[in-house]
Every structure is written in structure tokens, then in C-alpha cells.
Scaffold this motif. Structure first.
Motif, PDB file in Angstrom:
ATOM      1  N   TYR A 191       0.831  -1.215   0.000  1.00  0.00           N
ATOM      2  CA  TYR A 191       0.000   0.000   0.000  1.00  0.00           C
ATOM      3  C   TYR A 191       0.859   1.256   0.000  1.00  0.00           C
ATOM      4  N   LYS A 192       1.867   1.296   0.878  1.00  0.00           N
ATOM      5  CA  LYS A 192       2.699   2.504   1.012  1.00  0.00           C
ATOM      6  C   LYS A 192       3.574   2.744  -0.204  1.00  0.00           C
ATOM      7  N   ASN A 193       3.871   1.689  -0.974  1.00  0.00           N
ATOM      8  CA  ASN A 193       4.722   1.832  -2.147  1.00  0.00           C
ATOM      9  C   ASN A 193       3.936   2.166  -3.412  1.00  0.00           C
ATOM     10  N   ASN A 194       2.626   2.295  -3.285  1.00  0.00           N
ATOM     11  CA  ASN A 194       1.794   2.622  -4.442  1.00  0.00           C
ATOM     12  C   ASN A 194       1.219   4.035  -4.302  1.00  0.00           C
ATOM     13  N   GLN A 241      -0.179  -0.120  -9.300  1.00  0.00           N
ATOM     14  CA  GLN A 241       0.905  -0.434 -10.216  1.00  0.00           C
ATOM     15  C   GLN A 241       1.524  -1.808  -9.978  1.00  0.00           C
ATOM     16  N   GLY A 242       1.046  -2.583  -8.980  1.00  0.00           N
ATOM     17  CA  GLY A 242       1.619  -3.887  -8.690  1.00  0.00           C
ATOM     18  C   GLY A 242       1.053  -4.974  -9.587  1.00  0.00           C
ATOM     19  N   ASN A 243       1.480  -6.204  -9.313  1.00  0.00           N
ATOM     20  CA  ASN A 243       0.972  -7.342 -10.079  1.00  0.00           C
ATOM     21  C   ASN A 243      -0.335  -7.835  -9.477  1.00  0.00           C
ATOM     22  N   GLU A 244      -0.907  -8.866 -10.108  1.00  0.00           N
ATOM     23  CA  GLU A 244      -2.212  -9.367  -9.675  1.00  0.00           C
ATOM     24  C   GLU A 244      -2.154  -9.990  -8.284  1.00  0.00           C
TER      25      GLU A 244
END
Length: 267
Positions: A191-194, A241-244
Motif C-alpha cells: 500500500y505505502k509503495n503505491n 501499479q503492482g501485479n495481480e
């Protein structure tokens, strides 16, 4: 003209040069022209006044009988506050959430569509000049009116329903209750990296977007994933922006964000 015949009797005779006025100097009764016209004053205006008085009396009775609902007290430090317009503008508020009426097309939702609606009401007497007044005999005007009414009712209901869901997702209880559930979960780092953190805050407290503390129960993980993919309200689509796998992990963690008191009561 009077004429004396010599015997003391006076005879009154008419003068053919003087026309007898048989026509009354009164306006003709409306019944003589059914379906065509009617005196504006006082006939038509009096009926309009009577209807206006009934509506006004009914409205004032409701105002006095039911106390108007008030929102929360204004607090500039409350970043999770969800402002909404008055109920009669809710349909326009919901209209602006559509992609074709917001963003680069915001002029369409704020000027063009409301302008066409207001202009249609103003120009209605000139656009619809038919003599027929029965709704079934005026399919075009009746259809447009019904379509507009249904659209306003549906958009108003959807806007209020979404607002209720957003309120349900707000943290409940005191500030002590509005804490992050399981902050050691790797999903919190995801969460914090998005970009989520820019709107919802480092601690899920809500900045430009609604707070996420206490969101558990308002949405399922699948619904949260759907919001990540398609966006909602002012949140555009595709922000994650992460993967599924990371998306699923984050959605399940957010769906578990119950306030402590609620979680204990459910257990």
C-alpha cells in the motif's frame, strides 16, 4: 321617439336609424371555446395561485413536522469528510462521475447538459405548440418528460447510495478505534509503495480521498479489486501499479480493516 295621436295618448316608436345594441360588453365564457383559450386573468391565474397555495401549505407542514437533518459540525481538520450537494443537485453530482461528463469532457456535464435541460424548459411553449393536451396524444413530449424524470430519480438514488457506502467505510468510534489492523502484514508495504498513499494517507486516515480505516465490511476483496481496476468517483482507473498477486493481497488486507470494537463484537 314619442308621438302624440291627438287623443291624449303618447305612442313610443323606434327610430330605424338607431341600432339596438344586443351584444353584451362582457368577455365570452370559456365554455364557448372548449380546448382553445381561456382568460389569463382571473381564470387561469386564480387556478395557478390555488395550486401554489396548496403546495406551499403542504411543504410548510412537512418542514414543521419533520426536523431537517443536519450533517456533522464543520471541522477543517477532518480530512475524511465527504461533502455532497443538496438533494436536488445530487443527480448532477452523479452525472459528473461518468467519464464522458468529467475530466476533459467536464464542460459537457457542467454546462452543455444542464443548459439543454434548462433551455428545453424555457422553450417548451414555443417548441410544443400543438393543441392536443392529452399525454397519450403527445408521445414526443410525454416520452421526453418521462425519460428525464426517470434519469433524475435513478441518478439521485445512485448518488445517495454511494454516499451511504462511503460513510459506512469511514472510521467509526473514537480516534483510538480508528487504527490500522495488522500493520505488520506485507500488504501494508504494498500500500505505502503505491499511489494509494497519496490520497488515502500513510495511516489510511484519508487525505484527498476517503479514509480506509474501518472499510472492512463495506466492500469485499473482489469489489475492492474492481475499484482498483475501474476507478470510482474522483479516483481514476489503473492507479495500482503492482501485479495481480499484490493486488489481491492488498484487497484482502483492506477488507479486513474493521475497527477493533466491531471486530470483537463479531467474534
Amino acid at each position: 321617439m314619442a308621438h302624440n295621436d291627438g287623443n291624449g295618448k303618447v305612442h313610443y316608436v323606434g327610430d330605424s336609424r338607431v341600432r339596438v345594441r344586443e351584444k353584451k360588453l362582457l368577455p365570452k365564457d370559456y365554455s364557448e371555446f372548449p380546448g382553445k383559450t381561456e382568460a389569463f386573468f382571473p381564470n387561469f391565474l386564480l387556478k395557478e395561485w390555488m395550486v401554489a397555495v396548496v403546495v406551499l401549505v403542504g411543504f410548510m407542514a412537512l418542514v414543521m413536522a419533520e426536523e431537517p437533518p443536519l450533517g456533522e459540525q464543520a471541522d477543517p481538520t477532518n480530512t475524511g469528510f465527504l461533502p455532497v450537494p443538496d438533494w436536488y443537485f445530487l443527480f448532477l453530482y452523479e452525472l459528473l462521475k461518468f467519464k464522458w461528463a468529467s475530466g476533459p469532457f467536464v464542460v459537457l456535464g457542467t454546462v452543455v447538459i444542464p443548459g439543454l435541460m434548462a433551455g428545453g424548459l424555457v422553450l417548451a411553449p414555443w417548441l410544443d405548440r400543438g393543441k392536443e393536451r392529452r399525454p397519450m396524444k403527445r408521445p414526443t413530449a410525454t416520452g421526453i418528460a418521462l425519460l428525464t424524470l426517470v434519469a433524475i430519480v435513478v441518478l439521485t438514488w445512485v448518488a445517495w447510495d454511494e454516499h451511504e457506502k462511503q460513510l459506512a467505510a469511514q472510521p467509526k468510534g473514537s480516534s483510538e478505534d480508528a487504527k490500522i489492523v495488522d500493520p505488520q502484514n506485507p500488504a501494508y508495504e504494498i500500500y505505502k509503495n503505491n499511489a494509494c498513499v497519496n490520497c488515502h494517507g500513510q495511516k489510511l486516515e484519508g487525505l484527498q480521498g476517503p479514509a480506509l480505516t474501518g472499510i472492512g465490511g463495506a466492500y469485499t476483496p473482489e469489489q475492492i479489486i474492481d475499484i482498483m481496476d475501474k476507478g470510482k468517483g474522483q479516483m481514476p482507473a489503473g492507479m495500482f501499479q503492482g501485479n495481480e498477486q499484490e493486488k489481491r493481497q492488498l484487497a484482502e488486507w483492506l477488507a479486513d480493516q474493521y475497527p477493533p470494537k466491531e471486530k470483537e463484537s463479531e467474534q
